[in-house]
Design an enzyme around this catalytic site. Structure first.
Site, mmCIF file in Angstrom:
data_model
loop_
_atom_site.group_PDB
_atom_site.id
_atom_site.type_symbol
_atom_site.label_atom_id
_atom_site.label_comp_id
_atom_site.label_asym_id
_atom_site.label_seq_id
_atom_site.Cartn_x
_atom_site.Cartn_y
_atom_site.Cartn_z
ATOM 1 N N LEU A 64 0.888 -1.148 0.000
ATOM 2 C CA LEU A 64 0.000 0.000 0.000
ATOM 3 C C LEU A 64 0.930 1.202 0.000
ATOM 4 C CD1 LEU A 64 -3.052 0.525 0.075
ATOM 5 C CD2 LEU A 64 -2.920 0.587 2.549
ATOM 6 N N ASP A 65 0.789 2.067 -0.993
ATOM 7 C CA ASP A 65 1.694 3.210 -1.117
ATOM 8 C C ASP A 65 1.689 4.081 0.132
ATOM 9 O OD1 ASP A 65 2.450 2.573 -3.769
ATOM 10 O OD2 ASP A 65 0.641 3.532 -4.530
ATOM 11 N N ALA A 66 2.770 4.803 0.352
ATOM 12 C CA ALA A 66 2.892 5.661 1.536
ATOM 13 C C ALA A 66 1.789 6.711 1.580
ATOM 14 C CB ALA A 66 4.265 6.341 1.560
ATOM 15 N N SER A 77 -1.226 6.295 0.576
ATOM 16 C CA SER A 77 -2.514 5.627 0.709
ATOM 17 C C SER A 77 -2.661 5.156 2.151
ATOM 18 C CB SER A 77 -2.600 4.438 -0.246
ATOM 19 O OG SER A 77 -2.482 4.873 -1.582
ATOM 20 N N ARG A 86 0.093 1.653 -8.268
ATOM 21 C CA ARG A 86 -0.796 2.824 -8.245
ATOM 22 C C ARG A 86 -2.021 2.652 -9.150
ATOM 23 N NH1 ARG A 86 1.502 6.490 -5.062
ATOM 24 N NH2 ARG A 86 0.443 8.342 -5.812
#
Length: 182
Positions: A43-45, A47, A143
């Site tokens: 999970l992206d930073a 998000s 993404r």
């Protein structure tokens, strides 16, 4: 032999899906101090939301690998109000620069989900309304959700993963974690 562990974690904005910090982003070690568990999926930073960690390599693969088609549910705050055509495009799959996405389940969330405040808050423009969309996908490209909403004309402002398969965020405050029993 200890039984495998499965941890549900509500990852706050600004935290990486790894234990070590990097640049301006914090790492998981600021929230979880458990030896022997590893992140299942990313999970992206920028998000937020559900991140699963496990000590079981086979379970980690089942959660993270798109071949197992474990559904991931996202609540996405987007710029503008998506109409039925935009939602239909998400449902049938959109073409991204790395190829078409699989069809997704997509619907507007009205009323908006009851979520916590984000720090820092999202950028909002007074002249442009925002809306929340629930997007359920079975793949996990880099993404991907952000690129999908942008492809239908509604850039993502905030992204929260609400569920992975049968596991949800329910009852977890940002930065909190709990072990899944049974």
């Amino acid at each position: 032999m200890t039984p495998p562990r499965l941890i549900r974690f509500n990852k706050p904005y600004g935290v990486l899906s790894q234990f070590t910090p990097e640049g301006r982003w914090r790492g998981l070690k600021d929230h979880i101090d458990l030896p022997g568990v590893y992140v299942a999926g990313r999970l992206d930073a920028d998000s937020e939301g559900l991140l699963l960690l496990t000590s079981d390599g086979a379970l980690q693969a089942r959660i993270a690998d798109p071949r197992f088609k474990m559904e991931k549910t996202y609540w996405v705050q987007v710029e503008g109000i998506p109409d039925e055509a935009a939602l239909a495009a998400l449902r049938s799959g959109v073409v991204l620069n790395d190829g078409p996405t699989r069809p997704a389940r997509a619907r507007r969330l009205d009323p908006a989900p009851a979520v916590w405040d984000r720090h820092p808050p999202i950028r909002e423009r007074k002249a442009i309304p925002t809306a929340w969309v629930e997007l359920i996908i079975q793949e996990g490209r880099n993404r991907q959700v952000r690129r999908m909403t942008a492809a239908v004309g509604h850039p993502t402002l905030r992204l929260i993963r609400a569920a992975i398969g049968p596991y949800s965020l329910e009852g977890l405050a940002p930065g909190a974690w709990e072990e899944v029993r049974g």
